[in-house]
Design a protein around this motif. Structure first.
Motif, PDB file in Angstrom:
ATOM      1  N   MET A 133      22.609  32.289   1.451  1.00  0.00           N
ATOM      2  CA  MET A 133      22.709  31.818   2.834  1.00  0.00           C
ATOM      3  C   MET A 133      23.936  30.907   2.972  1.00  0.00           C
ATOM      4  O   MET A 133      24.182  30.049   2.122  1.00  0.00           O
ATOM      5  N   SER A 134      24.693  31.103   4.041  1.00  0.00           N
ATOM      6  CA  SER A 134      25.901  30.309   4.257  1.00  0.00           C
ATOM      7  C   SER A 134      25.547  28.890   4.690  1.00  0.00           C
ATOM      8  O   SER A 134      24.778  28.703   5.644  1.00  0.00           O
ATOM      9  N   ILE A 135      26.116  27.912   4.002  1.00  0.00           N
ATOM     10  CA  ILE A 135      25.916  26.514   4.388  1.00  0.00           C
ATOM     11  C   ILE A 135      27.107  26.013   5.205  1.00  0.00           C
ATOM     12  O   ILE A 135      27.002  25.058   5.967  1.00  0.00           O
ATOM     13  N   ILE A 136      28.259  26.703   5.056  1.00  0.00           N
ATOM     14  CA  ILE A 136      29.463  26.389   5.835  1.00  0.00           C
ATOM     15  C   ILE A 136      29.970  27.667   6.488  1.00  0.00           C
ATOM     16  O   ILE A 136      30.155  28.677   5.817  1.00  0.00           O
ATOM     17  N   LYS A 137      30.153  27.609   7.804  1.00  0.00           N
ATOM     18  CA  LYS A 137      30.681  28.750   8.549  1.00  0.00           C
ATOM     19  C   LYS A 137      31.880  28.277   9.371  1.00  0.00           C
ATOM     20  O   LYS A 137      31.758  27.394  10.218  1.00  0.00           O
ATOM     21  N   VAL A 138      33.016  28.866   9.100  1.00  0.00           N
ATOM     22  CA  VAL A 138      34.257  28.526   9.803  1.00  0.00           C
ATOM     23  C   VAL A 138      34.744  29.776  10.526  1.00  0.00           C
ATOM     24  O   VAL A 138      34.896  30.838   9.918  1.00  0.00           O
ATOM     25  N   GLN A 139      34.964  29.654  11.836  1.00  0.00           N
ATOM     26  CA  GLN A 139      35.336  30.813  12.635  1.00  0.00           C
ATOM     27  C   GLN A 139      36.624  30.553  13.407  1.00  0.00           C
ATOM     28  O   GLN A 139      36.663  29.695  14.301  1.00  0.00           O
ATOM     29  N   ASP A 140      37.685  31.256  13.020  1.00  0.00           N
ATOM     30  CA  ASP A 140      38.967  31.251  13.746  1.00  0.00           C
ATOM     31  C   ASP A 140      39.461  29.834  14.054  1.00  0.00           C
ATOM     32  O   ASP A 140      39.859  29.527  15.189  1.00  0.00           O
ATOM     33  N   VAL A 141      39.451  28.977  13.038  1.00  0.00           N
ATOM     34  CA  VAL A 141      39.857  27.578  13.230  1.00  0.00           C
ATOM     35  C   VAL A 141      41.380  27.462  13.249  1.00  0.00           C
ATOM     36  O   VAL A 141      42.074  27.944  12.352  1.00  0.00           O
ATOM     37  N   LYS A 142      41.860  26.816  14.300  1.00  0.00           N
ATOM     38  CA  LYS A 142      43.286  26.528  14.428  1.00  0.00           C
ATOM     39  C   LYS A 142      43.473  25.016  14.569  1.00  0.00           C
ATOM     40  O   LYS A 142      42.639  24.317  15.153  1.00  0.00           O
ATOM     41  N   LYS A 143      44.573  24.524  14.008  1.00  0.00           N
ATOM     42  CA  LYS A 143      44.892  23.111  14.126  1.00  0.00           C
ATOM     43  C   LYS A 143      46.390  22.952  14.348  1.00  0.00           C
ATOM     44  O   LYS A 143      47.209  23.397  13.536  1.00  0.00           O
ATOM     45  N   ASP A 144      46.731  22.316  15.471  1.00  0.00           N
ATOM     46  CA  ASP A 144      48.123  22.045  15.816  1.00  0.00           C
ATOM     47  C   ASP A 144      48.364  20.541  15.828  1.00  0.00           C
ATOM     48  O   ASP A 144      47.458  19.751  16.129  1.00  0.00           O
ATOM     49  N   PHE A 145      49.583  20.170  15.512  1.00  0.00           N
ATOM     50  CA  PHE A 145      50.025  18.783  15.663  1.00  0.00           C
ATOM     51  C   PHE A 145      51.255  18.765  16.556  1.00  0.00           C
ATOM     52  O   PHE A 145      52.088  19.668  16.508  1.00  0.00           O
ATOM     53  N   ILE A 146      51.348  17.734  17.380  1.00  0.00           N
ATOM     54  CA  ILE A 146      52.534  17.549  18.209  1.00  0.00           C
ATOM     55  C   ILE A 146      53.446  16.538  17.528  1.00  0.00           C
ATOM     56  O   ILE A 146      53.040  15.400  17.268  1.00  0.00           O
ATOM     57  N   MET A 147      54.654  16.984  17.188  1.00  0.00           N
ATOM     58  CA  MET A 147      55.641  16.105  16.549  1.00  0.00           C
ATOM     59  C   MET A 147      56.865  16.046  17.453  1.00  0.00           C
ATOM     60  O   MET A 147      57.641  17.009  17.510  1.00  0.00           O
ATOM     61  N   GLY A 148      56.963  14.918  18.181  1.00  0.00           N
ATOM     62  CA  GLY A 148      58.032  14.829  19.165  1.00  0.00           C
ATOM     63  C   GLY A 148      57.758  15.805  20.290  1.00  0.00           C
ATOM     64  O   GLY A 148      56.726  15.750  20.952  1.00  0.00           O
ATOM     65  N   LYS A 149      58.689  16.734  20.498  1.00  0.00           N
ATOM     66  CA  LYS A 149      58.510  17.756  21.519  1.00  0.00           C
ATOM     67  C   LYS A 149      58.071  19.097  20.924  1.00  0.00           C
ATOM     68  O   LYS A 149      57.964  20.093  21.638  1.00  0.00           O
ATOM     69  N   MET A 150      57.807  19.079  19.626  1.00  0.00           N
ATOM     70  CA  MET A 150      57.465  20.334  18.946  1.00  0.00           C
ATOM     71  C   MET A 150      55.979  20.410  18.641  1.00  0.00           C
ATOM     72  O   MET A 150      55.339  19.405  18.342  1.00  0.00           O
ATOM     73  N   LYS A 151      55.443  21.618  18.732  1.00  0.00           N
ATOM     74  CA  LYS A 151      54.080  21.880  18.292  1.00  0.00           C
ATOM     75  C   LYS A 151      54.132  22.538  16.915  1.00  0.00           C
ATOM     76  O   LYS A 151      54.771  23.572  16.740  1.00  0.00           O
ATOM     77  N   VAL A 152      53.457  21.912  15.951  1.00  0.00           N
ATOM     78  CA  VAL A 152      53.451  22.439  14.583  1.00  0.00           C
ATOM     79  C   VAL A 152      52.077  23.020  14.302  1.00  0.00           C
ATOM     80  O   VAL A 152      51.065  22.319  14.403  1.00  0.00           O
ATOM     81  N   GLU A 153      52.027  24.294  13.962  1.00  0.00           N
ATOM     82  CA  GLU A 153      50.758  24.965  13.661  1.00  0.00           C
ATOM     83  C   GLU A 153      50.460  24.813  12.166  1.00  0.00           C
ATOM     84  O   GLU A 153      51.192  25.348  11.335  1.00  0.00           O
ATOM     85  N   ILE A 154      49.378  24.103  11.852  1.00  0.00           N
ATOM     86  CA  ILE A 154      48.999  23.911  10.459  1.00  0.00           C
ATOM     87  C   ILE A 154      47.992  24.980  10.021  1.00  0.00           C
ATOM     88  O   ILE A 154      48.183  25.638   8.997  1.00  0.00           O
ATOM     89  N   LEU A 155      46.935  25.158  10.791  1.00  0.00           N
ATOM     90  CA  LEU A 155      45.976  26.242  10.556  1.00  0.00           C
ATOM     91  C   LEU A 155      46.105  27.234  11.710  1.00  0.00           C
ATOM     92  O   LEU A 155      46.092  26.840  12.873  1.00  0.00           O
ATOM     93  N   LYS A 156      46.185  28.515  11.379  1.00  0.00           N
ATOM     94  CA  LYS A 156      46.545  29.513  12.380  1.00  0.00           C
ATOM     95  C   LYS A 156      45.443  30.523  12.662  1.00  0.00           C
ATOM     96  O   LYS A 156      45.715  31.605  13.182  1.00  0.00           O
ATOM     97  N   GLY A 157      44.205  30.145  12.320  1.00  0.00           N
ATOM     98  CA  GLY A 157      43.085  31.048  12.557  1.00  0.00           C
ATOM     99  C   GLY A 157      42.335  31.346  11.270  1.00  0.00           C
ATOM    100  O   GLY A 157      42.314  32.489  10.802  1.00  0.00           O
ATOM    101  N   VAL A 158      41.716  30.313  10.726  1.00  0.00           N
ATOM    102  CA  VAL A 158      41.011  30.430   9.443  1.00  0.00           C
ATOM    103  C   VAL A 158      39.537  30.722   9.686  1.00  0.00           C
ATOM    104  O   VAL A 158      38.871  30.020  10.458  1.00  0.00           O
ATOM    105  N   SER A 159      39.036  31.747   9.020  1.00  0.00           N
ATOM    106  CA  SER A 159      37.606  32.081   9.064  1.00  0.00           C
ATOM    107  C   SER A 159      37.101  32.237   7.641  1.00  0.00           C
ATOM    108  O   SER A 159      37.751  32.882   6.811  1.00  0.00           O
ATOM    109  N   LEU A 160      35.948  31.638   7.342  1.00  0.00           N
ATOM    110  CA  LEU A 160      35.366  31.758   6.006  1.00  0.00           C
ATOM    111  C   LEU A 160      33.902  31.349   6.046  1.00  0.00           C
ATOM    112  O   LEU A 160      33.465  30.615   6.928  1.00  0.00           O
ATOM    113  N   ASP A 161      33.151  31.840   5.081  1.00  0.00           N
ATOM    114  CA  ASP A 161      31.763  31.440   4.857  1.00  0.00           C
ATOM    115  C   ASP A 161      31.630  30.960   3.421  1.00  0.00           C
ATOM    116  O   ASP A 161      32.169  31.579   2.495  1.00  0.00           O
ATOM    117  N   ILE A 162      30.919  29.853   3.226  1.00  0.00           N
ATOM    118  CA  ILE A 162      30.650  29.336   1.884  1.00  0.00           C
ATOM    119  C   ILE A 162      29.152  29.284   1.708  1.00  0.00           C
ATOM    120  O   ILE A 162      28.432  28.710   2.529  1.00  0.00           O
TER     121      ILE A 162
END
Length: 222
Positions: free
Chosen positions: A1-30
């Protein structure tokens, strides 16, 4: 049975005027009771993912569910309560309070849970004994080696009986002998205590302890 479920996780940071994509759509089950290593080069997004799993960093989009609880949208108070009841954290830098003894450092998480002083002391001593530090309980971090400080950090992560332990480069500051000893402790806790471990690492020696390996490259599962 999955205890961790991650679905299409994205994470962006704004640096100045730029958007930096760190996670671009991570999905996993643990799976429950698994020992998973998350590996990748520096800047790949593995530590960001771990911080999101721990509710320490908000995600930009997607969803994270741990122990049946969706973390998206939880208030800071509810996140703190969830972490206290379900998660343990082990960091590369140990993050121990320098003015406190090993015993007092391990007791710290229990101070906020209404646990009596007697039970706090008993549980902290039991865990310190489990990680081989029964003769160092009165020592402060400056009186302990790096390997011993990391054992205190592990004991502190375990004192609340977490279901999941998240470890970020737990052997990063240790030599090979101490690294092996720390990983043996984590492996035993996984197998005997049935704790689910998610370990972020770049160390190939850590891979051998993992049941599953998740590779992240450029913000995506490789």
């Amino acid at each position: 049975m999955s205890i961790i479920k991650v679905q299409d996780v994205k994470k962006d940071f704004i640096m100045g005027k730029m958007k930096v994509e760190i996670l671009k759509g991570v999905s996993l089950d643990i799976e429950e009771r698994d020992f998973t290593a998350v590996v990748g080069e520096s800047g790949s997004g593995k530590s960001t993912l771990l911080n999101i799993l721990g509710g320490l960093m908000p995600l930009t989009s997607g969803s994270v569910e741990i122990c049946g609880q969706k973390l998206n949208g939880l208030s800071e108070d509810k996140l703190a309560k969830f972490r206290k009841e379900n998660l343990g954290f082990v960091f590369q830098a140990y993050n121990l309070m320098p003015q406190l003894t090993a015993l007092e450092n391990v007791e710290m998480p229990l101070l906020f849970s209404g646990t009596s002083k007697k039970e706090r002391r008993e549980r902290a001593l039991e865990i310190l004994n489990k990680v081989g530090l029964s003769d160092r309980v009165a020592h402060r971090p400056s009186e302990l080696s790096g390997g011993q400080q990391q054992r205190v950090s592990i004991a502190r992560a375990l004192v609340n009986n977490p279901k999941v332990v998240l470890a970020d480069e737990p052997t990063g500051n240790l030599d090979s002998k101490n690294s092996s000893e720390i990983m043996e402790i984590l492996k035993e806790l996984n197998e005997v205590n049935k704790i689910t471990f998610v370990v972020v690492t770049h160390s190939e020696s850590v891979f051998t302890y993992a049941k599953d390996i998740i590779k992240i490259k450029d913000g995506l599962i490789d």
